[in-house]
Write an enzyme that holds these catalytic residues in place. Structure first.
Site, PDB file in Angstrom:
ATOM      1  N   SER A  45       0.879  -1.177   0.000  1.00 61.12           N
ATOM      2  CA  SER A  45       0.000   0.000   0.000  1.00 61.12           C
ATOM      3  C   SER A  45       0.916   1.227   0.000  1.00 61.12           C
ATOM      4  O   SER A  45       1.255   1.750   1.059  1.00 61.12           O
ATOM      5  CB  SER A  45      -0.900   0.025   1.234  1.00 61.12           C
ATOM      6  OG  SER A  45      -1.619  -1.164   1.366  1.00 61.12           O
ATOM      7  N   LYS A  47      -6.595   1.917  -3.438  1.00 56.74           N
ATOM      8  CA  LYS A  47      -6.247   1.411  -2.099  1.00 56.74           C
ATOM      9  C   LYS A  47      -6.198   2.568  -1.098  1.00 56.74           C
ATOM     10  O   LYS A  47      -6.669   2.438   0.037  1.00 56.74           O
ATOM     11  CB  LYS A  47      -4.906   0.674  -2.158  1.00 56.74           C
ATOM     12  CG  LYS A  47      -4.379   0.177  -0.827  1.00 56.74           C
ATOM     13  CD  LYS A  47      -5.238  -0.897  -0.191  1.00 56.74           C
ATOM     14  CE  LYS A  47      -4.694  -1.285   1.187  1.00 56.74           C
ATOM     15  NZ  LYS A  47      -5.597  -2.176   1.918  1.00 56.74           N
ATOM     16  N   LYS A  58       0.199   5.851   7.833  1.00 59.09           N
ATOM     17  CA  LYS A  58       0.840   6.025   6.517  1.00 59.09           C
ATOM     18  C   LYS A  58      -0.202   6.052   5.398  1.00 59.09           C
ATOM     19  O   LYS A  58      -0.133   6.874   4.485  1.00 59.09           O
ATOM     20  CB  LYS A  58       1.839   4.873   6.344  1.00 59.09           C
ATOM     21  CG  LYS A  58       2.468   4.689   4.994  1.00 59.09           C
ATOM     22  CD  LYS A  58       1.861   3.582   4.151  1.00 59.09           C
ATOM     23  CE  LYS A  58       1.714   2.232   4.753  1.00 59.09           C
ATOM     24  NZ  LYS A  58       1.087   1.230   3.890  1.00 59.09           N
TER      25      LYS A  58
HETATM   26  P1  NDP Z   1       4.911  -5.900   8.225  1.00 57.24           P
HETATM   27  O1  NDP Z   1       5.577  -4.779   8.902  1.00 57.24           O
HETATM   28  O2  NDP Z   1       4.315  -6.999   9.029  1.00 57.24           O
HETATM   29  O3  NDP Z   1       5.932  -6.605   7.191  1.00 57.24           O
HETATM   30  C1  NDP Z   1       6.807  -5.897   6.381  1.00 57.24           C
HETATM   31  C2  NDP Z   1       7.813  -6.885   5.808  1.00 57.24           C
HETATM   32  O4  NDP Z   1       8.678  -6.203   4.901  1.00 57.24           O
HETATM   33  C3  NDP Z   1       8.708  -7.547   6.852  1.00 57.24           C
HETATM   34  O5  NDP Z   1       8.783  -8.914   6.559  1.00 57.24           O
HETATM   35  C4  NDP Z   1      10.065  -6.881   6.641  1.00 57.24           C
HETATM   36  O6  NDP Z   1      11.145  -7.742   6.916  1.00 57.24           O
HETATM   37  C5  NDP Z   1      10.008  -6.628   5.151  1.00 57.24           C
HETATM   38  N1  NDP Z   1      10.918  -5.570   4.736  1.00 57.24           N
HETATM   39  C6  NDP Z   1      10.996  -4.300   5.199  1.00 57.24           C
HETATM   40  N2  NDP Z   1      11.968  -3.624   4.567  1.00 57.24           N
HETATM   41  C7  NDP Z   1      12.512  -4.501   3.682  1.00 57.24           C
HETATM   42  C8  NDP Z   1      13.570  -4.412   2.756  1.00 57.24           C
HETATM   43  N3  NDP Z   1      14.241  -3.275   2.586  1.00 57.24           N
HETATM   44  N4  NDP Z   1      13.876  -5.516   2.026  1.00 57.24           N
HETATM   45  C9  NDP Z   1      13.206  -6.666   2.172  1.00 57.24           C
HETATM   46  N5  NDP Z   1      12.179  -6.815   3.046  1.00 57.24           N
HETATM   47  C10 NDP Z   1      11.854  -5.740   3.790  1.00 57.24           C
HETATM   48  O7  NDP Z   1       3.807  -5.244   7.266  1.00 57.24           O
HETATM   49  P2  NDP Z   1       2.458  -5.889   6.708  1.00 57.24           P
HETATM   50  O8  NDP Z   1       2.750  -7.218   6.127  1.00 57.24           O
HETATM   51  O9  NDP Z   1       1.385  -5.715   7.708  1.00 57.24           O
HETATM   52  O10 NDP Z   1       2.127  -4.844   5.531  1.00 57.24           O
HETATM   53  C11 NDP Z   1       2.829  -4.844   4.287  1.00 57.24           C
HETATM   54  C12 NDP Z   1       2.084  -3.906   3.338  1.00 57.24           C
HETATM   55  O11 NDP Z   1       0.755  -4.401   3.137  1.00 57.24           O
HETATM   56  C13 NDP Z   1       1.936  -2.470   3.880  1.00 57.24           C
HETATM   57  O12 NDP Z   1       2.018  -1.556   2.842  1.00 57.24           O
HETATM   58  C14 NDP Z   1       0.521  -2.486   4.482  1.00 57.24           C
HETATM   59  O13 NDP Z   1      -0.031  -1.188   4.531  1.00 57.24           O
HETATM   60  C15 NDP Z   1      -0.196  -3.412   3.512  1.00 57.24           C
HETATM   61  N6  NDP Z   1      -1.365  -4.102   4.035  1.00 57.24           N
HETATM   62  C16 NDP Z   1      -1.358  -4.646   5.297  1.00 57.24           C
HETATM   63  C17 NDP Z   1      -2.477  -5.305   5.797  1.00 57.24           C
HETATM   64  C18 NDP Z   1      -2.502  -5.923   7.159  1.00 57.24           C
HETATM   65  O14 NDP Z   1      -3.609  -6.314   7.628  1.00 57.24           O
HETATM   66  N7  NDP Z   1      -1.376  -6.080   7.864  1.00 57.24           N
HETATM   67  C19 NDP Z   1      -3.697  -5.425   4.980  1.00 57.24           C
HETATM   68  C20 NDP Z   1      -3.568  -4.895   3.631  1.00 57.24           C
HETATM   69  C21 NDP Z   1      -2.452  -4.246   3.207  1.00 57.24           C
HETATM   70  P3  NDP Z   1      11.911  -7.712   8.353  1.00 57.24           P
HETATM   71  O15 NDP Z   1      10.840  -7.847   9.399  1.00 57.24           O
HETATM   72  O16 NDP Z   1      12.821  -8.883   8.290  1.00 57.24           O
HETATM   73  O17 NDP Z   1      12.590  -6.389   8.398  1.00 57.24           O
END
Ligand code: NDP
Length: 289
Positions: free
Chosen positions: A97, A172, A240
């Site tokens: 998102s 979105k 955000k």
């Molecule tokens: P999280 O914070 O749970 O996960 C983010 C992931 O991205 C982690 O696994 C992190 O790895 C990884 N990451 C961060 N920086 C890097 C990088 N530079 N390189 C590789 N991997 C990276 O977020 P969500 O899964 O909750 O959300 C992800 C997206 O989806 C967001 O944009 C959110 O707004 C959207 N979204 C979320 C929903 C929800 O219910 N949670 C629903 C719908 C959309 P590590 O932890 O190892 O750093």
């Protein structure tokens, strides 16, 4: 033969989405960012671990990213190293998102290299991600969507094409603006119901059958009452998202979204890592004072 899929962003959403790809028989390639746990979990289910995002980019046919926000999208997808590892036969499905502008910037760079892109954020939360029932809001060319539709169907129940690159991120942002406002409205109703000695089950049932009903009241009231604010969807991510909507307005007044953004920013100071329904904590405090 199914495509090889590389998956970057194995968080609350990405991990269960990647698990569904394995369940549907896709060859899956992953790498550790900071937290090794999701990679270990996916390896036990058949995923292959590579050493870097560049190795994933070189190995896969389809690259999926679902990262926190714009800055991570740019860091990962616009790095010279990943761009040189991706050849023109690859497809990027970008599911974060993020903002429409960042998506368009990535889309322009990728299409200048002949790499096809689908802008495909999702709705449905972590439960939808686990159950494979997400909604995908796709921006991009129709033939790209058709080519990757089977991959999306492993993770989603509803798939909409909403326009070109950036349109997925735009719709979105609209959804998140509404969801963020509705969450605050539901939390305010819960606080007022408490003050008026209205039982929460009555609130849920009667309003649920009346014109004030909302998805948030139906689905988030129990979280507010039990104060079980384990994410789910982090409050900082909702801040955000509402911020993206407000910044996209560019001069158009959005009084409710602007107010919602202020409230999420305040709550984020203490409760950013909690579920976004924790906005109720600060509303309750204001109410009591
Ligand atoms: P999280 O914070 O749970 O996960 C983010 C992931 O991205 C982690 O696994 C992190 O790895 C990884 N990451 C961060 N920086 C890097 C990088 N530079 N390189 C590789 N991997 C990276 O977020 P969500 O899964 O909750 O959300 C992800 C997206 O989806 C967001 O944009 C959110 O707004 C959207 N979204 C979320 C929903 C929800 O219910 N949670 C629903 C719908 C959309 P590590 O932890 O190892 O750093």
């Amino acid at each position: 033969m199914k495509e090889k899929v590389g998956f970057i962003g194995l968080g609350a959403m990405g991990l269960p989405m990647a698990e569904n790809l394995l369940l549907h028989g896709y060859e899956l390639y992953v790498t550790v960012n900071r937290n090794p746990k999701p990679v270990e979990q996916l390896k036990r289910k058949g995923a292959a671990e590579l050493r870097s995002v560049e190795e994933i980019a070189a190995k896969c046919d389809i690259l999926i990213t679902i990262l926190p926000a714009d800055s991570e999208m740019e860091d990962v997808l616009l790095s010279e190293s990943i761009l040189s590892a991706l050849s023109p036969d690859k497809i990027l499905i970008e599911m974060t998102s993020g903002s429409p502008d960042t998506m368009k910037k990535i889309g322009d760079v990728y299409s200048s290299k002949g790499i096809r892109v689908l802008d495909a954020p999702v709705s449905g939360g972590t439960i939808g991600a686990q159950q494979g029932t997400l909604t995908v809001m796709a921006g991009g060319e129709e033939d790209v969507l058709e080519q990757v539709r089977p991959v999306l169907k492993a993770m989603a129940q509803k798939i909409y094409r909403v326009g070109g690159i950036g349109a997925g991120k735009a719709i979105k942002a609209l959804n998140q603006m509404l969801a963020g406002i509705h969450m605050i409205a539901a939390a305010e109703a819960a606080a007022l119901a408490d003050k008026l000695n209205i039982d929460n089950t009555v609130l849920k049932e009667v309003i649920g059958a009346s014109s004030g009903a909302s998805w948030m009241l139906e689905n988030k009231l129990d979280t507010i009452i039990s104060q079980a604010y384990e994410p789910g969807f982090k409050l900082s991510l909702m801040r955000k998202d509402v911020e993206i909507a407000v910044s996209e307005a560019r001069g158009l007044k959005l009084p409710l979204a602007e107010t919602a953004l202020k409230l999420y920013k305040q709550s984020e100071l203490n409760d950013g890592d909690k579920d976004f329904s924790a906005i109720a904590i600060s509303l309750q405090q204001k109410h009591d004072s």
